[in-house]
Design a protein around this motif. Structure first.
Motif, mmCIF file in Angstrom:
data_model
loop_
_atom_site.group_PDB
_atom_site.id
_atom_site.type_symbol
_atom_site.label_atom_id
_atom_site.label_comp_id
_atom_site.label_asym_id
_atom_site.label_seq_id
_atom_site.Cartn_x
_atom_site.Cartn_y
_atom_site.Cartn_z
ATOM 1 N N GLN A 4 0.849 -1.183 0.000
ATOM 2 C CA GLN A 4 0.000 0.000 0.000
ATOM 3 C C GLN A 4 0.881 1.228 0.000
ATOM 4 O OE1 GLN A 4 -2.705 -0.133 3.265
ATOM 5 N NE2 GLN A 4 -3.914 -1.742 2.346
ATOM 6 N N LYS A 5 0.496 2.214 -0.799
ATOM 7 C CA LYS A 5 1.238 3.467 -0.854
ATOM 8 C C LYS A 5 0.462 4.501 -0.050
ATOM 9 C CE LYS A 5 3.329 6.651 -4.121
ATOM 10 N NZ LYS A 5 3.600 6.891 -5.537
ATOM 11 N N VAL A 6 1.137 5.100 0.918
ATOM 12 C CA VAL A 6 0.504 6.133 1.738
ATOM 13 C C VAL A 6 1.115 7.475 1.366
ATOM 14 C CG1 VAL A 6 0.106 6.984 4.081
ATOM 15 C CG2 VAL A 6 0.124 4.521 3.627
ATOM 16 N N GLN A 7 0.245 8.431 1.043
ATOM 17 C CA GLN A 7 0.699 9.779 0.722
ATOM 18 C C GLN A 7 -0.012 10.782 1.612
ATOM 19 O OE1 GLN A 7 -0.244 10.011 -3.529
ATOM 20 N NE2 GLN A 7 1.949 9.857 -3.949
ATOM 21 N N LEU A 8 0.705 11.827 1.986
ATOM 22 C CA LEU A 8 0.139 12.941 2.728
ATOM 23 C C LEU A 8 0.206 14.161 1.821
ATOM 24 C CD1 LEU A 8 1.946 12.347 6.137
ATOM 25 C CD2 LEU A 8 -0.328 11.570 5.447
ATOM 26 N N VAL A 48 9.627 13.140 11.340
ATOM 27 C CA VAL A 48 8.682 13.828 10.459
ATOM 28 C C VAL A 48 9.208 13.800 9.026
ATOM 29 C CG1 VAL A 48 7.899 15.365 12.299
ATOM 30 C CG2 VAL A 48 9.722 16.120 10.760
ATOM 31 N N ILE A 49 8.312 14.029 8.078
ATOM 32 C CA ILE A 49 8.712 14.156 6.681
ATOM 33 C C ILE A 49 8.704 15.630 6.320
ATOM 34 C CG2 ILE A 49 8.089 13.657 4.288
ATOM 35 C CD1 ILE A 49 6.841 11.044 5.277
ATOM 36 N N ASP A 63 5.432 10.978 0.204
ATOM 37 C CA ASP A 63 5.183 9.549 0.393
ATOM 38 C C ASP A 63 5.681 9.132 1.766
ATOM 39 O OD1 ASP A 63 4.197 9.296 -2.213
ATOM 40 O OD2 ASP A 63 6.172 8.847 -3.035
ATOM 41 N N VAL A 64 4.860 8.375 2.485
ATOM 42 C CA VAL A 64 5.273 7.801 3.759
ATOM 43 C C VAL A 64 5.983 6.481 3.444
ATOM 44 C CG1 VAL A 64 4.504 6.875 5.984
ATOM 45 C CG2 VAL A 64 3.343 8.860 4.985
#
Length: 96
Positions: A4-8, A48-49, A63-64
Motif C-alpha cells: 500500500q502506498k501512503v501519501q500525505l 517527520v517528513i 510519500d510515507v
C-alpha cells in the motif's frame, strides 16, 4: 493486496507568496480525536517528513515510507461498544 502506498498532501499558502517547505507529522488519537502519541514516519531525529520547497498556492505530496504506518482495524465490540484505533494527521507546518 501485497503493498500500500501512503501519501500525505497539503496546500501551501504563504502570505508573501514565497516558496515554502512543509513538515508532516502523524499522531495516534483517541475516539474523540485528541492526540495521544506521535508516530515516527521518517528515520530522521524528529520522525517527520519534510517536503521540498514549493510555490505558494500549490499542493505538496509526500510519500510515507513503507512500514511506517500499520494498518489497523476496529477491534471487536466489547461490553461498552466498539473500540476504534485512530491515526490522524495533526498538521502540516511551513518550514522557514
Amino acid at each position: 493486496m501485497t503493498s500500500q502506498k501512503v501519501q500525505l498532501k497539503s496546500k501551501v499558502t504563504d502570505a508573501d507568496g514565497d516558496k515554502s517547505a512543509l513538515t508532516f507529522e502523524v499522531w495516534t488519537a483517541d475516539a474523540a480525536g485528541n492526540p495521544l502519541k506521535k508516530v515516527s514516519i521518517d528515520d530522521n531525529e524528529w520522525g517527520v517528513i519534510v517536503s521540498p520547497y514549493v510555490a505558494s498556492g500549490s499542493t505538496v505530496t509526500v510519500d510515507v515510507p513503507v512500514g511506517k504506518l500499520a494498518l489497523s482495524r476496529p477491534a471487536s465490540s466489547g461490553p461498552t461498544g466498539p473500540l476504534v484505533r485512530t491515526t490522524r494527521l495533526i498538521a502540516a507546518r511551513r518550514c522557514t
